[in-house]
Scaffold this motif. Structure first.
Motif, PDB file in Angstrom:
ATOM      1  N   SER A 229     -14.625   5.268   9.090  1.00 38.27           N
ATOM      2  CA  SER A 229     -14.966   3.869   8.816  1.00 38.27           C
ATOM      3  C   SER A 229     -14.335   2.967   9.867  1.00 38.27           C
ATOM      4  N   ALA A 230     -15.038   1.891  10.205  1.00 43.58           N
ATOM      5  CA  ALA A 230     -14.492   0.914  11.145  1.00 43.58           C
ATOM      6  C   ALA A 230     -13.274   0.238  10.535  1.00 43.58           C
ATOM      7  N   PRO A 231     -12.295  -0.145  11.350  1.00 45.92           N
ATOM      8  CA  PRO A 231     -11.101  -0.798  10.813  1.00 45.92           C
ATOM      9  C   PRO A 231     -11.412  -1.991   9.910  1.00 45.92           C
ATOM     10  N   GLU A 232     -12.371  -2.826  10.295  1.00 50.22           N
ATOM     11  CA  GLU A 232     -12.684  -3.994   9.470  1.00 50.22           C
ATOM     12  C   GLU A 232     -13.215  -3.583   8.105  1.00 50.22           C
ATOM     13  N   GLN A 233     -13.948  -2.485   8.055  1.00 44.27           N
ATOM     14  CA  GLN A 233     -14.440  -2.003   6.762  1.00 44.27           C
ATOM     15  C   GLN A 233     -13.276  -1.535   5.895  1.00 44.27           C
ATOM     16  N   LEU A 234     -12.318  -0.875   6.521  1.00 43.40           N
ATOM     17  CA  LEU A 234     -11.126  -0.435   5.795  1.00 43.40           C
ATOM     18  C   LEU A 234     -10.351  -1.633   5.255  1.00 43.40           C
ATOM     19  N   PHE A 235     -10.148  -2.643   6.082  1.00 43.28           N
ATOM     20  CA  PHE A 235      -9.406  -3.824   5.639  1.00 43.28           C
ATOM     21  C   PHE A 235     -10.123  -4.504   4.472  1.00 43.28           C
ATOM     22  N   ARG A 236     -11.448  -4.640   4.593  1.00 40.46           N
ATOM     23  CA  ARG A 236     -12.230  -5.286   3.514  1.00 40.46           C
ATOM     24  C   ARG A 236     -12.112  -4.496   2.222  1.00 40.46           C
ATOM     25  N   ALA A 237     -12.161  -3.168   2.331  1.00 36.65           N
ATOM     26  CA  ALA A 237     -12.093  -2.332   1.134  1.00 36.65           C
ATOM     27  C   ALA A 237     -10.752  -2.480   0.436  1.00 36.65           C
ATOM     28  N   VAL A 238      -9.676  -2.491   1.206  1.00 33.58           N
ATOM     29  CA  VAL A 238      -8.345  -2.646   0.617  1.00 33.58           C
ATOM     30  C   VAL A 238      -8.233  -3.990  -0.090  1.00 33.58           C
ATOM     31  N   ARG A 239      -8.710  -5.038   0.557  1.00 37.34           N
ATOM     32  CA  ARG A 239      -8.635  -6.373  -0.054  1.00 37.34           C
ATOM     33  C   ARG A 239      -9.515  -6.460  -1.296  1.00 37.34           C
ATOM     34  N   ALA A 240     -10.699  -5.828  -1.244  1.00 37.00           N
ATOM     35  CA  ALA A 240     -11.583  -5.831  -2.409  1.00 37.00           C
ATOM     36  C   ALA A 240     -10.930  -5.099  -3.575  1.00 37.00           C
ATOM     37  N   ALA A 241     -10.353  -3.937  -3.307  1.00 44.15           N
ATOM     38  CA  ALA A 241      -9.701  -3.168  -4.364  1.00 44.15           C
ATOM     39  C   ALA A 241      -8.555  -3.964  -4.976  1.00 44.15           C
ATOM     40  N   ALA A 242      -7.754  -4.611  -4.136  1.00 43.05           N
ATOM     41  CA  ALA A 242      -6.631  -5.404  -4.634  1.00 43.05           C
ATOM     42  C   ALA A 242      -7.097  -6.558  -5.497  1.00 43.05           C
TER      43      ALA A 242
ATOM     44  N   LEU B  59       0.806  -1.218   0.000  1.00 41.52           N
ATOM     45  CA  LEU B  59       0.000   0.000   0.000  1.00 41.52           C
ATOM     46  C   LEU B  59       0.838   1.266   0.000  1.00 41.52           C
ATOM     47  N   LEU B  60       0.268   2.304  -0.628  1.00 43.47           N
ATOM     48  CA  LEU B  60       0.807   3.658  -0.597  1.00 43.47           C
ATOM     49  C   LEU B  60      -0.228   4.542   0.092  1.00 43.47           C
ATOM     50  N   LEU B  61       0.196   5.337   1.076  1.00 43.06           N
ATOM     51  CA  LEU B  61      -0.697   6.259   1.779  1.00 43.06           C
ATOM     52  C   LEU B  61      -0.375   7.689   1.375  1.00 43.06           C
ATOM     53  N   VAL B  62      -1.412   8.460   1.040  1.00 46.12           N
ATOM     54  CA  VAL B  62      -1.212   9.857   0.663  1.00 46.12           C
ATOM     55  C   VAL B  62      -2.155  10.721   1.495  1.00 46.12           C
ATOM     56  N   ASP B  63      -1.587  11.474   2.421  1.00 49.47           N
ATOM     57  CA  ASP B  63      -2.361  12.362   3.307  1.00 49.47           C
ATOM     58  C   ASP B  63      -1.409  13.444   3.784  1.00 49.47           C
ATOM     59  N   ASP B  64      -1.886  14.682   3.852  1.00 47.44           N
ATOM     60  CA  ASP B  64      -0.982  15.764   4.216  1.00 47.44           C
ATOM     61  C   ASP B  64      -0.785  15.905   5.723  1.00 47.44           C
ATOM     62  N   HIS B  65      -1.427  15.061   6.526  1.00 42.53           N
ATOM     63  CA  HIS B  65      -1.246  15.097   7.976  1.00 42.53           C
ATOM     64  C   HIS B  65      -0.384  13.909   8.415  1.00 42.53           C
TER      65      HIS B  65
ATOM     66  N   ARG C 175       8.764  -3.469  -5.463  1.00 41.91           N
ATOM     67  CA  ARG C 175       7.656  -3.589  -4.522  1.00 41.91           C
ATOM     68  C   ARG C 175       6.583  -2.571  -4.876  1.00 41.91           C
ATOM     69  N   ALA C 176       6.115  -2.623  -6.086  1.00 43.41           N
ATOM     70  CA  ALA C 176       5.120  -1.661  -6.552  1.00 43.41           C
ATOM     71  C   ALA C 176       3.837  -1.771  -5.725  1.00 43.41           C
ATOM     72  N   PRO C 177       3.312  -0.655  -5.237  1.00 43.05           N
ATOM     73  CA  PRO C 177       2.050  -0.707  -4.493  1.00 43.05           C
ATOM     74  C   PRO C 177       0.919  -1.208  -5.387  1.00 43.05           C
ATOM     75  N   GLY C 178       0.038  -2.013  -4.805  1.00 41.31           N
ATOM     76  CA  GLY C 178      -1.139  -2.459  -5.542  1.00 41.31           C
ATOM     77  C   GLY C 178      -2.350  -1.605  -5.254  1.00 41.31           C
ATOM     78  N   VAL C 179      -2.348  -0.964  -4.067  1.00 39.80           N
ATOM     79  CA  VAL C 179      -3.472  -0.131  -3.629  1.00 39.80           C
ATOM     80  C   VAL C 179      -2.914   1.142  -3.011  1.00 39.80           C
ATOM     81  N   ALA C 180      -3.564   2.264  -3.306  1.00 43.26           N
ATOM     82  CA  ALA C 180      -3.213   3.536  -2.669  1.00 43.26           C
ATOM     83  C   ALA C 180      -4.441   4.088  -1.959  1.00 43.26           C
ATOM     84  N   LEU C 181      -4.237   4.610  -0.768  1.00 45.79           N
ATOM     85  CA  LEU C 181      -5.273   5.339  -0.032  1.00 45.79           C
ATOM     86  C   LEU C 181      -4.926   6.815  -0.122  1.00 45.79           C
TER      87      LEU C 181
END
Length: 213
Positions: free
Chosen positions: A113-126, A4-10, A51-57
């Motif tokens: 979002s609840a952590p489990e929802q976040l995990f599911r979304a990342v796996r679904a996107a991948a 994963l790649l994370l993009v957030d200014d904080h 190690r190319a990211p497969g998903v970016a948030l």
């Protein structure tokens, strides 16, 4: 392993999100960035290391003086067409969600979002599936926008090239994919557009302005 790649200014939010995602054995944050330029540099560096990211948030609001998350999404996908981008925002107005979808987002989540929802979304996107929070998906279905607007960047690319008359074999050669992968992307596009075949999907996509020649 999903990289994963994370993009957030904080930075504090990035670090907290990284710590949360890294609790999952199949998820690994390999890069983070505060804005567009850093995100492209991080993506390029990780890809160069194999190690190319497969998903970016990607956060939608990256600061008043910086390109927003939509511009960042578009640029990241331009550099890595296979990258699946989930917009991860504090806001979920229909206008913001539709903008993200039209730019090729693979999903959209709000930051509470609840952590489990976040995990599911990342796996679904991948896995090549839409990764929208349930309330957002329900609103979009009600408005008749969800299926036609959630073609992934790769599905749009394959369908657009198919519209030029290329065969599956030619598409595979052009995109450096296997024919089986091309067929899978086309099948997903047919399903989302409620089309029975290639010609019908192309006609629907052109009529709705989803693809342009």
């Amino acid at each position: 392993m999903i990289h994963l790649l994370l993009v957030d200014d904080h930075p504090t939010l990035r670090h907290g999100l990284r710590a949360l995602l890294d609790t999952q054995l199949d998820l690994e944050v390999i890069a983070e960035a505060g804005g567009l330029d850093d995100a492209v540099a991080a993506l390029t560096a990780a890809t160069g290391e194999g190690r190319a990211p497969g998903v970016a948030l990607v956060d939608l609001d990256l600061g008043a003086d910086a390109p927003d998350g939509i511009a960042t999404l578009v640029e990241l996908v331009r550099h890595a067409p296979g990258l699946r981008v989930i917009v991860f925002s504090a806001y979920d107005s229909d206008a913001d969600v539709v903008r993200a979808m039209e730019a090729g987002a693979a999903g959209y989540l709000v930051k509470d979002s609840a952590p489990e929802q976040l995990f599911r979304a990342v796996r679904a996107a991948a896995a090549g599936q839409p990764a929208f929070a349930a309330p957002i998906a329900a609103r979009l279905h009600d408005r008749g926008r969800f299926d036609e607007e959630t073609l992934t960047a790769r599905e749009l690319e394959v369908l657009t090239l198919a519209a030029t008359g290329l065969s599956n074999r030619e598409l595979a050669l052009e995109l450096l994919l296997s024919e089986a992968t091309v067929k899978t992307h086309l099948h997903h596009a047919f399903t989302k557009l409620d089309a029975s075949n290639r010609q019908a999907a192309i006609a629907i996509a052109l009529k709705r302005g989803i693809i342009r020649l």
